[in-house]
Design an enzyme around this catalytic site. Structure first.
Site, short mmCIF file in Angstrom:
data_model
loop_
_atom_site.label_atom_id
_atom_site.label_comp_id
_atom_site.label_asym_id
_atom_site.label_seq_id
_atom_site.Cartn_x
_atom_site.Cartn_y
_atom_site.Cartn_z
N GLU A 51 55.97 58.39 -2.34
CA GLU A 51 57.39 58.52 -1.99
C GLU A 51 58.26 58.58 -3.25
O GLU A 51 57.98 57.87 -4.23
CB GLU A 51 57.82 57.33 -1.13
CG GLU A 51 57.16 57.35 0.23
CD GLU A 51 57.25 56.02 0.98
OE1 GLU A 51 57.12 56.04 2.21
OE2 GLU A 51 57.44 54.97 0.34
N ASP A 225 56.81 51.05 7.73
CA ASP A 225 57.76 51.73 6.84
C ASP A 225 57.38 53.18 6.60
O ASP A 225 57.73 53.76 5.58
CB ASP A 225 57.87 50.97 5.51
CG ASP A 225 56.52 50.81 4.81
OD1 ASP A 225 55.51 51.30 5.35
OD2 ASP A 225 56.49 50.24 3.71
N1 LIG Z 1 60.27 47.36 3.75
C1 LIG Z 1 60.11 47.37 2.46
O1 LIG Z 1 61.07 47.49 1.70
C2 LIG Z 1 58.74 47.19 1.89
C3 LIG Z 1 58.58 46.91 0.51
C4 LIG Z 1 57.31 46.65 0.05
C5 LIG Z 1 56.21 46.74 0.91
N2 LIG Z 1 56.41 47.07 2.20
C6 LIG Z 1 55.30 47.13 3.15
O2 LIG Z 1 54.91 45.77 3.37
C7 LIG Z 1 53.53 45.75 3.73
C8 LIG Z 1 52.82 44.67 2.92
O3 LIG Z 1 52.77 45.07 1.56
P1 LIG Z 1 51.80 44.30 0.55
O4 LIG Z 1 52.12 44.81 -0.80
O5 LIG Z 1 51.88 42.84 0.82
O6 LIG Z 1 50.39 44.87 1.04
P2 LIG Z 1 48.94 44.20 0.87
O7 LIG Z 1 47.95 45.26 1.15
O8 LIG Z 1 48.87 43.47 -0.42
O9 LIG Z 1 48.90 43.11 2.04
C9 LIG Z 1 48.86 43.45 3.39
C10 LIG Z 1 48.05 42.40 4.14
O10 LIG Z 1 48.06 42.73 5.52
C11 LIG Z 1 46.81 42.35 6.06
N3 LIG Z 1 46.63 43.06 7.33
C12 LIG Z 1 46.49 44.40 7.54
N4 LIG Z 1 46.41 44.64 8.85
C13 LIG Z 1 46.52 43.45 9.48
C14 LIG Z 1 46.54 43.07 10.85
N5 LIG Z 1 46.42 43.97 11.84
N6 LIG Z 1 46.67 41.76 11.15
C15 LIG Z 1 46.79 40.83 10.16
N7 LIG Z 1 46.78 41.14 8.85
C16 LIG Z 1 46.65 42.44 8.52
C17 LIG Z 1 45.82 42.72 4.98
O11 LIG Z 1 44.60 42.01 5.12
C18 LIG Z 1 46.58 42.33 3.71
O12 LIG Z 1 46.26 41.05 3.25
C19 LIG Z 1 53.01 47.15 3.49
O13 LIG Z 1 52.87 47.81 4.74
C20 LIG Z 1 54.07 47.83 2.65
O14 LIG Z 1 54.11 49.22 2.84
C21 LIG Z 1 57.65 47.29 2.70
#
Ligand SMILES: NC(=O)c1ccc[n+]([C@@H]2O[C@H](COP(=O)([O-])OP(=O)(O)OC[C@H]3O[C@@H](n4cnc5c(N)ncnc54)[C@H](O)[C@@H]3O)[C@@H](O)[C@H]2O)c1
Length: 329
Positions: A51, A225
């Site tokens: 992105e 997102d």
């Molecule tokens: N809205 C925003 O501004 C914003 C900003 C940053 C990240 N994000 C989003 O936040 C999310 C988390 O980011 P991150 O950097 O912590 O990612 P990450 O991969 O470090 O952590 C995600 C966690 O979710 C767990 N997980 C996945 N599917 C699951 C489920 N069905 N049930 C339970 N646990 C599950 C994984 O095991 C992992 O530990 C991502 O989807 C990312 O795109 C959004």
């Protein structure tokens, strides 16, 4: 031109960065109308997304490059890494290139805290957290800045991620309650629920029925997102008040992509500016359908630039005669 690495940023304490992040972001939301805004540009692959997120005011143009590759942690890599650039509007010259992996976590936490400040119960004590990956501790620290939190109920399908989360929050003074499922997280009454899983699928972490009796819940949904990447049962949205960052972008990327037709939403800046009310008496469940908007990255880049952090590098050509680029050879 300045160059800032993740290590340069981590040299400062989380608390000082977060306090500034809140200040810069709130100030920029308060002047939302001054920005040239657009939805981000996304390039999709089956396994992830790239992105580009541009925005500008009259002084600075910024953009962030960010990815989301949910499978990365199994190869020892972060799901999300990011780079940012700030340029001078007057000349178009880049002034700053910066790692934004850490700053993305900080600005997302700051955005969550600002939304919660307006939309959650002032006396919020119990936080639920689903997904204990890279963003999770930032999210907890952010909510703690704003509320008298006492406990966190948390779940991740990866036990190691749960153990890491507990380790990082040991000594925080919070009671940490490990749950065996997302449903178990919401089974007790929560004040705030942050959902931040990373899965490229339309997941429903729990059914609306599981939270329907909670009349003061604020859901901070940050993981959904991207088109085809959501976390909530659409019935939660149908029964709640929805707040977004920038509707034009969120309608394609947020939880609301799962609702048919145009959805009635408030944008957070309207609430920050007092044009719309924060939590009202009649509000029960409020969902902050956060996807991440370029303005939050702008605020972080502006903060880095104005703090004067980073080392100088000559990345661009430096010429005596600006018409004689060939002279560089
Ligand atoms: N809205 C925003 O501004 C914003 C900003 C940053 C990240 N994000 C989003 O936040 C999310 C988390 O980011 P991150 O950097 O912590 O990612 P990450 O991969 O470090 O952590 C995600 C966690 O979710 C767990 N997980 C996945 N599917 C699951 C489920 N069905 N049930 C339970 N646990 C599950 C994984 O095991 C992992 O530990 C991502 O989807 C990312 O795109 C959004």
């Amino acid at each position: 031109m300045k160059f800032i690495t993740a290590k340069d940023i981590a040299h400062y304490s989380f608390d000082s960065l977060f306090a500034d992040a809140l200040r810069y972001l709130e100030a920029d939301l308060a002047r939302w109308q001054e920005f040239k805004k657009s939805s981000r540009h996304a390039t999709h692959f089956d396994h992830g997304v790239f992105e580009l997120m541009p925005v500008a005011d009259d002084s600075y143009y910024t953009y962030k490059y960010v990815n989301a590759h949910p499978g990365n942690p199994t190869h020892g890599k972060l799901s999300i890494v990011a780079l940012g650039m700030l340029a001078d509007v007057a000349t178009g010259y880049p002034q700053l290139v910066c790692d934004m992996t850490l700053l993305t976590a900080i600005r997302t936490a700051a955005m969550s805290a600002i939304a919660a400040k307006h939309l959650a119960d002032k006396d919020s004590r119990v936080l639920g957290l689903i997904g204990t990956g890279a963003q999770s501790e930032f999210q907890v620290h952010a909510m703690r800045e704003v509320f008298p939190l006492t406990s966190v109920r948390y779940f991740d399908r990866d036990e190691e991620a749960m153990a890491k989360f507990a380790r990082n929050l040991r000594g925080s003074g919070l009671t940490l309650i490990a749950c065996k499922s997302a449903e178990e997280v919401v089974q007790e009454k929560l004040d705030i629920l942050t959902t931040c899983i990373c899965e490229k699928a339309k997941v429903q972490l729990f059914r609306y029925d599981a939270v329907k009796d909670n009349d003061r819940l604020f859901i901070n949904a940050i993981g959904g997102d991207c088109p085809g990447k959501t976390e909530l049962d659409p019935d939660v949205l149908r029964h709640g008040r929805i707040v977004v960052e920038f509707y034009e972008q969120t309608k394609r990327e947020g939880e609301i992509q799962n609702l048919a037709g145009a959805t009635v939403c408030d944008e957070l800046w309207e609430i920050v500016q007092g044009k719309k009310a924060g939590r009202r008496k009649e509000d029960r469940i409020i969902v902050f359908d956060s996807v991440g908007f370029a303005l939050a990255d702008f605020s972080m880049l502006r903060m880095m630039y104005e703090r004067g952090i980073g080392r100088n590098i000559a990345l661009l050509p430096e010429l005596k005669n600006p018409k004689d680029l060939f002279a560089i050879f």
